[in-house]
Scaffold this motif. Structure first.
Motif, PDB file in Angstrom:
ATOM      1  N   TRP A 106      48.543  42.183  51.809  1.00 52.20           N
ATOM      2  CA  TRP A 106      49.065  43.325  52.673  1.00 52.20           C
ATOM      3  C   TRP A 106      49.972  42.802  53.890  1.00 52.20           C
ATOM      4  CZ3 TRP A 106      44.719  46.609  55.748  1.00 52.20           C
ATOM      5  CH2 TRP A 106      45.692  47.824  56.299  1.00 52.20           C
ATOM      6  N   LEU A 107      51.160  43.177  53.915  1.00 53.07           N
ATOM      7  CA  LEU A 107      52.135  42.846  54.684  1.00 53.07           C
ATOM      8  C   LEU A 107      52.363  44.400  55.857  1.00 53.07           C
ATOM      9  CD1 LEU A 107      54.991  41.800  52.526  1.00 53.07           C
ATOM     10  CD2 LEU A 107      52.864  40.331  53.408  1.00 53.07           C
ATOM     11  N   LEU A 108      51.500  43.939  56.786  1.00 55.50           N
ATOM     12  CA  LEU A 108      51.277  45.108  57.924  1.00 55.50           C
ATOM     13  C   LEU A 108      52.623  45.480  58.468  1.00 55.50           C
ATOM     14  CD1 LEU A 108      48.191  44.361  60.000  1.00 55.50           C
ATOM     15  CD2 LEU A 108      48.320  45.598  58.025  1.00 55.50           C
ATOM     16  N   ASP A 109      52.760  46.645  59.334  1.00 55.30           N
ATOM     17  CA  ASP A 109      53.984  46.936  60.050  1.00 55.30           C
ATOM     18  C   ASP A 109      54.277  46.070  61.195  1.00 55.30           C
ATOM     19  OD1 ASP A 109      55.914  48.402  61.170  1.00 55.30           O
ATOM     20  OD2 ASP A 109      54.755  50.318  61.517  1.00 55.30           O
ATOM     21  N   GLY A 110      55.324  45.576  61.285  1.00 52.57           N
ATOM     22  CA  GLY A 110      55.447  44.569  62.207  1.00 52.57           C
ATOM     23  C   GLY A 110      55.647  42.933  61.877  1.00 52.57           C
ATOM     24  N   ASP A 151      54.162  47.429  54.505  1.00 49.15           N
ATOM     25  CA  ASP A 151      54.173  48.546  55.085  1.00 49.15           C
ATOM     26  C   ASP A 151      55.404  48.535  56.252  1.00 49.15           C
ATOM     27  OD1 ASP A 151      52.334  50.257  54.167  1.00 49.15           O
ATOM     28  OD2 ASP A 151      50.619  49.416  55.298  1.00 49.15           O
ATOM     29  N   GLY A 152      56.229  49.667  56.596  1.00 47.31           N
ATOM     30  CA  GLY A 152      56.908  49.563  57.636  1.00 47.31           C
ATOM     31  C   GLY A 152      58.336  48.638  57.840  1.00 47.31           C
ATOM     32  N   LEU A 208      53.414  48.134  46.305  1.00 47.93           N
ATOM     33  CA  LEU A 208      53.562  49.632  46.979  1.00 47.93           C
ATOM     34  C   LEU A 208      54.343  49.185  48.206  1.00 47.93           C
ATOM     35  CD1 LEU A 208      52.660  52.703  47.656  1.00 47.93           C
ATOM     36  CD2 LEU A 208      50.640  51.842  48.322  1.00 47.93           C
ATOM     37  N   GLY A 209      55.386  50.008  48.200  1.00 48.45           N
ATOM     38  CA  GLY A 209      56.214  49.947  49.636  1.00 48.45           C
ATOM     39  C   GLY A 209      56.062  51.277  50.459  1.00 48.45           C
ATOM     40  N   ARG A 210      55.765  51.213  51.805  1.00 46.82           N
ATOM     41  CA  ARG A 210      55.482  52.316  52.558  1.00 46.82           C
ATOM     42  C   ARG A 210      56.541  52.511  53.724  1.00 46.82           C
ATOM     43  NH1 ARG A 210      48.725  52.780  52.436  1.00 46.82           N
ATOM     44  NH2 ARG A 210      49.059  51.185  53.996  1.00 46.82           N
ATOM     45  N   ASN A 211      57.824  53.066  53.348  1.00 47.87           N
ATOM     46  CA  ASN A 211      58.657  53.131  54.563  1.00 47.87           C
ATOM     47  C   ASN A 211      58.928  51.901  54.954  1.00 47.87           C
ATOM     48  OD1 ASN A 211      59.258  54.046  57.858  1.00 47.87           O
ATOM     49  ND2 ASN A 211      60.305  54.987  56.208  1.00 47.87           N
ATOM     50  N   THR A 212      59.583  50.988  53.745  1.00 39.55           N
ATOM     51  CA  THR A 212      59.506  49.649  54.191  1.00 39.55           C
ATOM     52  C   THR A 212      61.003  49.054  53.535  1.00 39.55           C
ATOM     53  OG1 THR A 212      58.609  47.381  54.176  1.00 39.55           O
ATOM     54  CG2 THR A 212      58.567  48.848  52.202  1.00 39.55           C
ATOM     55  N   GLY A 255      62.310  54.492  52.668  1.00 39.59           N
ATOM     56  CA  GLY A 255      62.408  52.991  53.201  1.00 39.59           C
ATOM     57  C   GLY A 255      63.874  52.339  52.197  1.00 39.59           C
ATOM     58  N   LYS A 256      63.620  51.168  51.870  1.00 36.25           N
ATOM     59  CA  LYS A 256      65.139  50.599  51.296  1.00 36.25           C
ATOM     60  C   LYS A 256      64.496  49.673  50.305  1.00 36.25           C
ATOM     61  CE  LYS A 256      67.366  47.723  53.830  1.00 36.25           C
ATOM     62  NZ  LYS A 256      67.979  46.854  54.937  1.00 36.25           N
ATOM     63  N   TYR A 257      64.953  49.698  49.191  1.00 40.40           N
ATOM     64  CA  TYR A 257      64.476  48.954  47.879  1.00 40.40           C
ATOM     65  C   TYR A 257      65.817  48.720  47.230  1.00 40.40           C
ATOM     66  CZ  TYR A 257      60.283  51.521  49.649  1.00 40.40           C
ATOM     67  OH  TYR A 257      59.490  51.978  50.358  1.00 40.40           O
ATOM     68  N   ASN A 258      65.963  47.448  46.850  1.00 46.45           N
ATOM     69  CA  ASN A 258      66.883  46.793  45.972  1.00 46.45           C
ATOM     70  C   ASN A 258      66.560  45.741  44.967  1.00 46.45           C
ATOM     71  OD1 ASN A 258      69.682  48.073  47.116  1.00 46.45           O
ATOM     72  ND2 ASN A 258      68.688  47.343  48.979  1.00 46.45           N
ATOM     73  N   PHE A 259      66.508  46.232  43.750  1.00 47.82           N
ATOM     74  CA  PHE A 259      66.024  45.316  42.620  1.00 47.82           C
ATOM     75  C   PHE A 259      67.277  45.044  41.805  1.00 47.82           C
ATOM     76  CE2 PHE A 259      62.122  46.745  44.455  1.00 47.82           C
ATOM     77  CZ  PHE A 259      61.043  45.687  44.199  1.00 47.82           C
TER      78      PHE A 259
END
Length: 524
Positions: free
Chosen positions: A275-279, A300-301, A326-330, A353-357
């Protein structure tokens, strides 16, 4: 008269049954017992962690009811094995009876401390025997367990109340007390090596301002409801490396559950998540396999940071009971990523969010139960308890030279709540996608496959020819529709596939260049 007749008949049947019955007479065993196996392998366990329960069936094939004078462990009370014989627990039993043509069930468990055996080099093969009878009638069944040493990381416990330590998390600048068991990692625990496996109980948390470095070849095993949390201001770097020996993969990092028995090799949901917390910031994952979690990676974030919140390369995430990633606004960037088998979606980018694969294989062949979502899900909102929606920009979601496939149709869902103040930008370029509009009710501009603002150079519903989807082997074969269809511009950005094969000359779609499947493997 009728009542008297019924009573006479009943009494007659009772006397007849009594005259036929004889008391069981048990003869001593003669050493002719038969066993379901001659060795009970209790597979591999970590030191001081109890094994699964294994069974042994003892058959009396003779015409006589027999009594075994003794059934015992050869090492006696000092043995690290435990037995249950006919429901009785112990290490030694006397006069164990088995009827003619009947069987006896014995259950075996072990808990072994490797520190009791010097000079083990991290592993110890512990053995004992179950002995049946003695002297000329002695029969034995071998017991074998491989014990591995490990470094254990677990939360503290209050000496008085016995309450296990729980976490207070910094969630967007707000300190929130949780009921998650765990603790912050100590300075000496911030570098995890390949010298010994790590067994983690609860959530190991990377403190603010610190970086957890996981070196090539490290093995992390998580107990139920355990994982890693990267705090606000903290980072994680999983620095796996490519190994030319794909049988050993000694330089790859592997994260999985703490049960080593083969039964648990592919069971989803054995542990929590990374879990990568917001921040948290500048998180990297390279040459890593994450398997059998609830959520492989929860990110997250921080969608607008200069550097991506998470960069994941040459890595696999599979057998997740909920989401693979799972990405949430990240913000997530992925290259040579392989995702498969998730109870919901293999990849979900939610709340914008922003996703590039690029050159990634996002598949879902989940067969444990029905699933609600496709392999790939994008949306720009989250609903609260009262069903009110909070919206955020999907700034970009680009999938280039990818395979997006699975055992359902469709395998993409672009779930947009339209709002003039929120953008929903996405594009699939040179991808193989499972999406058959004839078999779905998904309509609208997001599903206009001829709109080159969203879809360009793609092919749909053609066989990717994966090797073995049930075993998460998603390399493609010579009959794949994905061969030679990669855009060279994207291939030049990721010039080698996940197996370090050069793809610049004739790039295939997905994380792998195609191979010729081994004939002997296909025939298994």
């Amino acid at each position: 008269m009728k009542r008297y007749l019924y009573f006479t008949l009943a009494l007659g049947f009772l006397l007849l049954w009594s005259s036929c019955r004889k008391d069981f007479e048990f003869s001593p065993s003669t050493g002719s017992l038969e066993f379901s196996k001659d060795t009970v392998y209790l597979d591999t366990v970590f030191t001081n962690i109890g094994s699964s329960t294994y069974n042994l069936t003892v058959h009396n094939r003779s015409d006589n009811d027999i009594s075994i004078p003794t059934v015992r462990l050869a090492l006696g009370e000092s043995s690290n094995y435990r037995l249950s014989v006919d429901g009785m627990a112990g290490k030694s039993f006397e006069n164990v009876e088995i009827l003619s043509k009947d069987s006896l069930y014995i259950f075996v468990e072990s808990t072994i401390d490797i520190n009791n055996f010097p000079n083990t080099n991290g592993e110890y093969l512990y053995t004992d025997q179950i002995e049946f009878d003695s002297g000329n009638n002695l029969q034995k069944v071998e017991l074998v367990t491989l014990v591995k040493d490990a470094v254990f990381i677990y939360p503290g416990r209050d000496g008085t109340t016995k309450v296990i330590e729980t976490l207070t998390l910094d969630l967007g600048g707000e300190l929130v007390e949780t009921d998650l068991q765990g603790r912050e990692l100590l300075p000496e625990e911030l570098t995890l090596t390949n010298e010994k496996p790590y067994v983690i109980y609860g959530f190991a948390t990377v403190p603010n301002g610190e970086t957890l470095t996981i070196e090539p070849g490290a093995r992390l095993h998580f107990h139920d409801n355990s994982g890693i949390i990267v705090s606000n201001g903290a980072s994680i770097n999983m620095n796996g490396a490519y190994s030319s020996d794909q049988e050993l993969l000694e330089n790859e990092i592997i994260l999985e559950g703490d049960r080593l028995e083969p039964l648990y090799a592919d069971i989803p949901g054995q542990w929590g998540a990374i879990w990568l917390l917001d921040g948290s910031l500048n998180n990297t994952i390279n040459y890593t396999t994450i398997k059998n979690a609830t959520i492989g990676i929860l990110c997250d974030g921080n969608p607008n940071e200069t550097n991506n919140k998470l960069t994941i390369t040459n890595s696999q995430v599979y057998n997740s009971s909920s989401f693979g990633v799972l990405g949430r606004n990240t913000s997530i960037m992925g290259e040579n990523v392989v995702l498969n088998n998730a109870g919901l979606s293999s990849f979900a980018g939610t709340l914008g969010g922003k996703y590039n694969f690029t050159h990634s294989t996002i598949a879902n062949y989940w067969n444990t139960s029905s699933r609600q979502f496709p392999a790939l899900l994008l949306n720009n909102f989250v609903l609260d308890e009262e069903n009110n929606a909070a919206l955020a920009d999907l700034t970009e979601a680009n999938f280039n030279n990818c395979i997006i496939y699975g055992n359902d149709n469709p395998e993409i869902l672009l779930d947009e709540l339209e709002d003039d103040n929120v953008v929903f930008n996405f594009k699939f370029t040179n991808c193989l996608i499972r999406f058959d509009s004839r078999n779905t009710n998904l309509t609208g501009p997001n599903y206009d496959l001829n709109d080159t603002n969203h879809y360009e150079g793609n092919i749909f519903n053609q066989d990717p020819n994966f090797f073995k989807v049930d075993e998460n082997m998603l390399v493609i074969g010579e009959e794949s529709a994905a061969i030679n269809l990669g855009n060279p511009t994207f291939a030049s950005q990721v010039p080698f596939d996940i197996l370090n094969v050069d793809r610049t000359t004739s790039p295939d779609l997905g994380a792998y260049q195609h191979i010729t499947f081994p004939v002997e493997e296909l025939s298994d």
